[in-house]
Design a protein around this motif. Structure first.
Motif, short mmCIF file in Angstrom:
data_model
loop_
_atom_site.label_atom_id
_atom_site.label_comp_id
_atom_site.label_asym_id
_atom_site.label_seq_id
_atom_site.Cartn_x
_atom_site.Cartn_y
_atom_site.Cartn_z
N ALA A 265 -12.59 -6.64 8.70
CA ALA A 265 -11.33 -6.26 9.34
C ALA A 265 -10.71 -5.04 8.66
O ALA A 265 -10.19 -4.14 9.31
CB ALA A 265 -10.35 -7.44 9.31
N HIS A 266 -10.79 -5.00 7.31
CA HIS A 266 -10.27 -3.85 6.58
C HIS A 266 -11.02 -2.58 6.96
O HIS A 266 -10.43 -1.50 7.13
CB HIS A 266 -10.39 -4.09 5.08
N VAL A 267 -12.33 -2.70 7.08
CA VAL A 267 -13.15 -1.53 7.42
C VAL A 267 -12.77 -1.00 8.81
O VAL A 267 -12.63 0.21 9.02
CB VAL A 267 -14.65 -1.88 7.36
N ARG A 268 -12.60 -1.92 9.76
CA ARG A 268 -12.23 -1.49 11.12
C ARG A 268 -10.87 -0.81 11.13
O ARG A 268 -10.67 0.22 11.80
CB ARG A 268 -12.23 -2.70 12.05
N GLU A 269 -9.91 -1.37 10.39
CA GLU A 269 -8.57 -0.78 10.36
C GLU A 269 -8.58 0.58 9.70
O GLU A 269 -7.87 1.50 10.12
CB GLU A 269 -7.61 -1.73 9.63
N MET B 45 4.60 4.52 4.56
CA MET B 45 3.28 3.88 4.59
C MET B 45 3.04 3.16 3.27
O MET B 45 3.11 3.76 2.19
CB MET B 45 2.17 4.92 4.80
N ASP B 46 2.75 1.87 3.37
CA ASP B 46 2.35 1.09 2.20
C ASP B 46 1.02 0.42 2.50
O ASP B 46 0.41 0.66 3.54
CB ASP B 46 3.42 0.07 1.82
N ASP B 47 0.53 -0.39 1.56
CA ASP B 47 -0.76 -1.05 1.77
C ASP B 47 -0.55 -2.45 2.32
O ASP B 47 0.55 -2.81 2.76
CB ASP B 47 -1.58 -1.07 0.47
N ASN B 48 -1.58 -3.26 2.29
CA ASN B 48 -1.55 -4.56 2.94
C ASN B 48 -1.30 -5.69 1.95
O ASN B 48 -1.70 -6.82 2.17
CB ASN B 48 -2.89 -4.80 3.66
N ALA B 49 -0.64 -5.38 0.83
CA ALA B 49 -0.34 -6.42 -0.14
C ALA B 49 0.61 -7.45 0.47
O ALA B 49 1.45 -7.13 1.31
CB ALA B 49 0.26 -5.82 -1.40
N PRO C 90 3.32 -9.04 -0.66
CA PRO C 90 4.78 -8.77 -0.71
C PRO C 90 5.23 -7.73 0.30
O PRO C 90 6.37 -7.78 0.79
CB PRO C 90 4.99 -8.28 -2.15
N HIS C 91 4.36 -6.78 0.66
CA HIS C 91 4.72 -5.75 1.64
C HIS C 91 4.73 -6.30 3.06
O HIS C 91 5.40 -5.74 3.93
CB HIS C 91 3.73 -4.58 1.56
N ARG C 92 3.97 -7.35 3.32
CA ARG C 92 3.84 -7.89 4.67
C ARG C 92 4.73 -9.11 4.92
O ARG C 92 4.70 -9.69 5.98
CB ARG C 92 2.38 -8.29 4.93
N ALA C 93 5.51 -9.51 3.94
CA ALA C 93 6.35 -10.70 4.09
C ALA C 93 7.42 -10.47 5.17
O ALA C 93 7.91 -9.36 5.36
CB ALA C 93 7.00 -11.06 2.77
N ARG C 94 7.78 -11.55 5.88
CA ARG C 94 8.81 -11.43 6.91
C ARG C 94 10.14 -11.02 6.31
O ARG C 94 10.95 -10.34 6.97
CB ARG C 94 8.94 -12.77 7.65
N PHE C 95 10.39 -11.43 5.08
CA PHE C 95 11.61 -11.03 4.39
C PHE C 95 11.68 -9.51 4.27
O PHE C 95 12.73 -8.90 4.53
CB PHE C 95 11.62 -11.70 3.00
N VAL C 96 10.59 -8.87 3.91
CA VAL C 96 10.54 -7.41 3.78
C VAL C 96 10.58 -6.76 5.16
O VAL C 96 11.25 -5.73 5.35
CB VAL C 96 9.27 -6.98 3.02
N GLY D 167 8.49 1.88 9.43
CA GLY D 167 7.44 1.57 8.47
C GLY D 167 6.17 1.16 9.19
O GLY D 167 6.22 0.51 10.24
N LEU D 168 5.04 1.56 8.67
CA LEU D 168 3.76 1.17 9.26
C LEU D 168 3.42 -0.23 8.77
O LEU D 168 2.65 -0.44 7.85
CB LEU D 168 2.66 2.16 8.88
N LEU D 169 4.03 -1.22 9.40
CA LEU D 169 3.95 -2.58 8.91
C LEU D 169 2.55 -3.17 9.07
O LEU D 169 2.20 -4.12 8.38
CB LEU D 169 4.95 -3.47 9.67
N ASP D 170 1.76 -2.66 9.97
CA ASP D 170 0.42 -3.21 10.20
C ASP D 170 -0.67 -2.33 9.63
O ASP D 170 -1.82 -2.44 10.02
CB ASP D 170 0.18 -3.41 11.71
N ASN D 171 -0.34 -1.40 8.73
CA ASN D 171 -1.33 -0.50 8.17
C ASN D 171 -2.30 -1.26 7.26
O ASN D 171 -1.91 -2.14 6.52
CB ASN D 171 -0.64 0.61 7.37
N ARG D 172 -3.58 -0.91 7.29
CA ARG D 172 -4.60 -1.57 6.46
C ARG D 172 -5.25 -0.59 5.48
O ARG D 172 -6.28 -0.88 4.93
CB ARG D 172 -5.69 -2.17 7.35
N THR D 173 -4.71 0.57 5.27
CA THR D 173 -5.33 1.54 4.39
C THR D 173 -4.91 1.31 2.95
O THR D 173 -5.44 1.94 2.07
CB THR D 173 -4.93 2.96 4.80
#
Length: 275
Positions: A127-131, A243-247, A249-255, A269-275
């Motif tokens: 999935a990471h490779v595709r993104e 742009m942030d990564d897929n960690a 804490p970055h993907r939490a609903r709170f953030v 914010g690019l919330l669904d970014n996988r880079t």
């Protein structure tokens, strides 16, 4: 002019003749442009054996065959991490041939394989490779002005203790970044620290070092987004793209809720970014 260290038979007999005529060893060495130690050994050899010709080598019989050499190279290419002793043991088990570690090293060197430190990378899921591919295709035609609206950020973890990476692999020259020569790892040993920074095409944020502990969504908002990212985005005076990564804490609903709230309506914010 450099001096020779070896003499062919004709010159060896010539040197012996000069010595028998009473010439000094140093004079013979200067005449033949040879080191005096060579003349000294030659004269001792002649006095002992009454012969000045070079002796034949021992011509030790080669223990391993060509088939054994091919097997060693095949094992080293298919199994990149074995030591020379492990390869020798593998050959002994498979073919019954007992050879030394030095012989194994010479054979794999002759085959173009040398021990080198492997490249380290983070393991990626399909999935990471595709993104990553999707992201590269989406932004490959962007201009520098468009990239000027991007704020990239990431954390980097540094291992305080020395990591010697002494585990070697065998590979051919100029093949450092081939997939089979890369070792995937995300494991850190000993003391470590985590640093955060953001970069834009013309500037960068201040470097921030987390004061121990794990980075949670709350810490990410309170220590990164609110005091650092928010004023930096406001100073850009443009519709910035964060742009942030897929960690986690970055993907939490709170953030996510914080990014979508005021006063962040001017940028996304690019919330669904996988880079």
């Amino acid at each position: 002019m450099s001096r020779r260290n070896h003499l062919h038979d004709e010159m060896r007999w010539r040197a012996v003749g000069m010595l028998q005529d009473g010439a000094r060893q140093s004079a013979v060495a200067r005449e033949l442009n040879i080191h005096r130690s060579v003349i000294h050994r030659l004269w001792n050899h002649y006095q002992r054996d009454q012969n000045a010709s070079r002796g034949c080598g021992s011509r030790c019989r080669r223990i391993n065959t060509t088939v054994d050499d091919c097997y060693l190279l095949q094992c080293a290419r298919c199994w990149r991490t074995p030591t020379a002793r492990q390869l020798a043991s593998q050959l002994s088990t498979a073919a019954g041939s007992s050879i030394s570690r030095q012989t194994v090293s010479r054979r794999v060197h002759e085959g173009g394989l040398f021990a080198r430190r492997p490249v380290v990378s983070v393991p990626l899921s399909p999935a990471h490779v595709r993104e990553r591919l999707h992201c590269a295709r989406e932004y490959r035609s962007w201009t520098p002005d468009q990239w000027g609206h991007f704020l990239f950020m990431d954390e980097s973890r540094f291992n305080i203790q020395n990591d010697s990476r002494r585990a070697m692999i065998r590979r051919e020259p100029e093949t450092r970044y081939r997939a089979q020569n890369i070792v995937e790892t995300d494991h850190y040993r000993g003391g470590r620290l985590l640093a955060w920074a953001g970069i834009e095409i013309n500037c960068r944020t201040d470097l921030y070092v987390f004061a121990g502990g794990s980075v949670t969504a709350v810490r990410y908002r309170d220590e990164i987004l609110h005091p650092l990212v928010r004023p930096f985005i406001a100073a850009m005076h443009t519709d910035a793209i964060f742009m942030d990564d897929n960690a986690r804490p970055h993907r939490a609903r709170f953030v996510r809720s914080y990014l979508e709230s005021e006063p962040f309506h001017r940028w996304r914010g690019l919330l669904d970014n996988r880079t």
